[in-house]
Design an enzyme around this catalytic site. Structure first.
Site, PDB file in Angstrom:
ATOM      1  N   PRO A   1       0.786  -1.222   0.000  1.00 56.59           N
ATOM      2  CA  PRO A   1       0.000   0.000   0.000  1.00 56.59           C
ATOM      3  C   PRO A   1       0.826   1.283   0.000  1.00 56.59           C
ATOM      4  O   PRO A   1       1.890   1.351   0.619  1.00 56.59           O
ATOM      5  CB  PRO A   1      -0.819  -0.099   1.287  1.00 56.59           C
ATOM      6  CG  PRO A   1      -0.145  -1.128   2.114  1.00 56.59           C
ATOM      7  CD  PRO A   1       0.535  -2.060   1.167  1.00 56.59           C
ATOM      8  N   ASN A   2       0.323   2.251  -0.738  1.00 58.97           N
ATOM      9  CA  ASN A   2       0.860   3.617  -0.825  1.00 58.97           C
ATOM     10  C   ASN A   2       2.141   3.714  -1.648  1.00 58.97           C
ATOM     11  O   ASN A   2       2.615   4.830  -1.911  1.00 58.97           O
ATOM     12  CB  ASN A   2       1.084   4.212   0.580  1.00 58.97           C
ATOM     13  CG  ASN A   2      -0.197   4.276   1.371  1.00 58.97           C
ATOM     14  OD1 ASN A   2      -1.194   4.804   0.873  1.00 58.97           O
ATOM     15  ND2 ASN A   2      -0.210   3.725   2.569  1.00 58.97           N
TER      16      ASN A   2
ATOM     17  N   ARG B   1       5.100  10.928  -2.379  1.00 62.18           N
ATOM     18  CA  ARG B   1       4.858  10.615  -0.972  1.00 62.18           C
ATOM     19  C   ARG B   1       6.113  10.856  -0.126  1.00 62.18           C
ATOM     20  O   ARG B   1       7.132  10.200  -0.323  1.00 62.18           O
ATOM     21  CB  ARG B   1       4.482   9.133  -0.896  1.00 62.18           C
ATOM     22  CG  ARG B   1       4.283   8.615   0.485  1.00 62.18           C
ATOM     23  CD  ARG B   1       4.212   7.094   0.469  1.00 62.18           C
ATOM     24  NE  ARG B   1       3.945   6.601   1.798  1.00 62.18           N
ATOM     25  CZ  ARG B   1       4.199   5.354   2.199  1.00 62.18           C
ATOM     26  NH1 ARG B   1       4.705   4.486   1.342  1.00 62.18           N
ATOM     27  NH2 ARG B   1       3.941   4.986   3.415  1.00 62.18           N
TER      28      ARG B   1
ATOM     29  N   ASN C   1       8.084  -5.492  -0.900  1.00 59.15           N
ATOM     30  CA  ASN C   1       7.994  -4.368   0.022  1.00 59.15           C
ATOM     31  C   ASN C   1       6.524  -4.292   0.396  1.00 59.15           C
ATOM     32  O   ASN C   1       5.706  -3.784  -0.379  1.00 59.15           O
ATOM     33  CB  ASN C   1       8.459  -3.064  -0.630  1.00 59.15           C
ATOM     34  CG  ASN C   1       8.394  -1.902   0.357  1.00 59.15           C
ATOM     35  OD1 ASN C   1       7.882  -2.054   1.476  1.00 59.15           O
ATOM     36  ND2 ASN C   1       8.905  -0.749  -0.041  1.00 59.15           N
TER      37      ASN C   1
ATOM     38  N   ALA D   1       3.114  -0.792   4.866  1.00 60.52           N
ATOM     39  CA  ALA D   1       2.617  -0.864   6.246  1.00 60.52           C
ATOM     40  C   ALA D   1       2.160  -2.270   6.632  1.00 60.52           C
ATOM     41  O   ALA D   1       2.151  -2.615   7.820  1.00 60.52           O
ATOM     42  CB  ALA D   1       1.477   0.132   6.437  1.00 60.52           C
TER      43      ALA D   1
ATOM     44  N   HIS E   1      12.813  -2.589   2.099  1.00 60.44           N
ATOM     45  CA  HIS E   1      12.212  -1.317   2.508  1.00 60.44           C
ATOM     46  C   HIS E   1      13.086  -0.183   2.018  1.00 60.44           C
ATOM     47  O   HIS E   1      14.322  -0.257   2.135  1.00 60.44           O
ATOM     48  CB  HIS E   1      12.087  -1.233   4.033  1.00 60.44           C
ATOM     49  CG  HIS E   1      11.216  -2.312   4.581  1.00 60.44           C
ATOM     50  ND1 HIS E   1       9.846  -2.268   4.505  1.00 60.44           N
ATOM     51  CD2 HIS E   1      11.527  -3.491   5.178  1.00 60.44           C
ATOM     52  CE1 HIS E   1       9.355  -3.377   5.037  1.00 60.44           C
ATOM     53  NE2 HIS E   1      10.350  -4.132   5.440  1.00 60.44           N
TER      54      HIS E   1
ATOM     55  N   ARG F   1      13.132   4.409  12.586  1.00 56.07           N
ATOM     56  CA  ARG F   1      11.909   5.206  12.567  1.00 56.07           C
ATOM     57  C   ARG F   1      11.037   4.909  13.794  1.00 56.07           C
ATOM     58  O   ARG F   1      11.536   4.428  14.803  1.00 56.07           O
ATOM     59  CB  ARG F   1      11.184   4.950  11.247  1.00 56.07           C
ATOM     60  CG  ARG F   1      12.059   5.321  10.040  1.00 56.07           C
ATOM     61  CD  ARG F   1      11.319   5.140   8.741  1.00 56.07           C
ATOM     62  NE  ARG F   1      10.134   5.984   8.702  1.00 56.07           N
ATOM     63  CZ  ARG F   1       9.138   5.810   7.816  1.00 56.07           C
ATOM     64  NH1 ARG F   1       9.204   4.833   6.931  1.00 56.07           N
ATOM     65  NH2 ARG F   1       8.094   6.619   7.833  1.00 56.07           N
TER      66      ARG F   1
HETATM   67  C1  DQA Z   1       8.231   1.002   3.905  1.00 60.95           C
HETATM   68  C2  DQA Z   1       8.301   1.231   5.418  1.00 60.95           C
HETATM   69  C3  DQA Z   1       6.937   1.020   6.058  1.00 60.95           C
HETATM   70  O1  DQA Z   1       7.020   1.248   7.465  1.00 60.95           O
HETATM   71  C4  DQA Z   1       5.928   1.969   5.484  1.00 60.95           C
HETATM   72  O2  DQA Z   1       4.655   1.729   6.021  1.00 60.95           O
HETATM   73  C5  DQA Z   1       5.892   1.939   3.995  1.00 60.95           C
HETATM   74  C6  DQA Z   1       7.150   1.840   3.266  1.00 60.95           C
HETATM   75  C7  DQA Z   1       9.569   1.361   3.221  1.00 60.95           C
HETATM   76  O3  DQA Z   1       9.730   0.973   2.057  1.00 60.95           O
HETATM   77  O4  DQA Z   1      10.400   2.049   3.803  1.00 60.95           O
HETATM   78  O5  DQA Z   1       4.857   2.076   3.383  1.00 60.95           O
HETATM   79  O6  DQA Z   1       7.995  -0.368   3.666  1.00 60.95           O
END
Ligand code: DQA
Length: 160
Positions: A23-24, A31, A87, A90, A113, A120
């Site tokens: 996701p995202n 982003r 990857n 979340a 990641h 973090r």
């Molecule tokens: C991520 C790290 C995750 O904590 C985050 O929710 C992501 C991206 C990364 O590629 O650094 O969406 O997987």
């Protein structure tokens, strides 16, 4: 009579690998670029395909914002791919379903990641995938994907 093969380099590769983006990650480039970098997912995927060719591995990629869709692609990988780079975004920190799917298909998987999840927020420090994957690469931006693909191919070829 000689037959000239019309297969593309990718189709003639020894290995097939699927790269899964959670996701995202479709918003990469827009982003939080200070955390995730300025490179778009499209560029990362294009680079992965090129890198795959040089490693003799056909690369297919898939992005979804939906947990079940990612589980479905992991199941389908059983008949199609020898390795997975994931990857999970979340879902890394929440999804027992994705972990169980990887365990169920028994396909060697590398977790990647962009950011260093251990530097973090505390909730990002735990990965449900880490203990069932071959290895994890975290914190090298888009390079985490490229390093992950290289490490996976080396693992599949028994080079490590
Ligand atoms: C991520 C790290 C995750 O904590 C985050 O929710 C992501 C991206 C990364 O590629 O650094 O969406 O997987």
């Amino acid at each position: 009579m000689s037959i000239v093969s019309a297969v593309t380099p990718a189709e003639s590769c020894n290995l097939s690998v699927v790269v899964l983006h959670g996701p995202n990650l479709n918003l990469l480039g827009l982003r939080e670029p200070e955390i995730y970098g300025a490179t778009t997912l499209e560029r990362i995927d294009a680079r992965l395909i090129e890198l795959g060719k040089s490693l003799n591995a056909a690369v297919q990629s898939f992005q979804s914002n939906h947990e079940g869709a990612i589980v479905d692609v992991i199941h389908a990988a059983r008949d199609r791919h020898q390795g997975i780079v994931i990857n999970a975004g979340a879902y890394t920190h929440t999804s027992i379903a994705i972990r169980d799917a990887i365990s169920a298909v028994q396909i060697p998987t590398v977790e990647v990641h962009l950011s260093n999840i251990y530097k973090r927020e505390e909730f990002r420090h735990h990965s449900y995938l880490a203990s069932i994957v071959v290895g994890q690469i975290s914190g090298f931006g888009a390079n985490s994907y490229y390093l992950g693909l290289q490490a996976l191919v080396a693992h599949l070829e028994g080079l490590n």
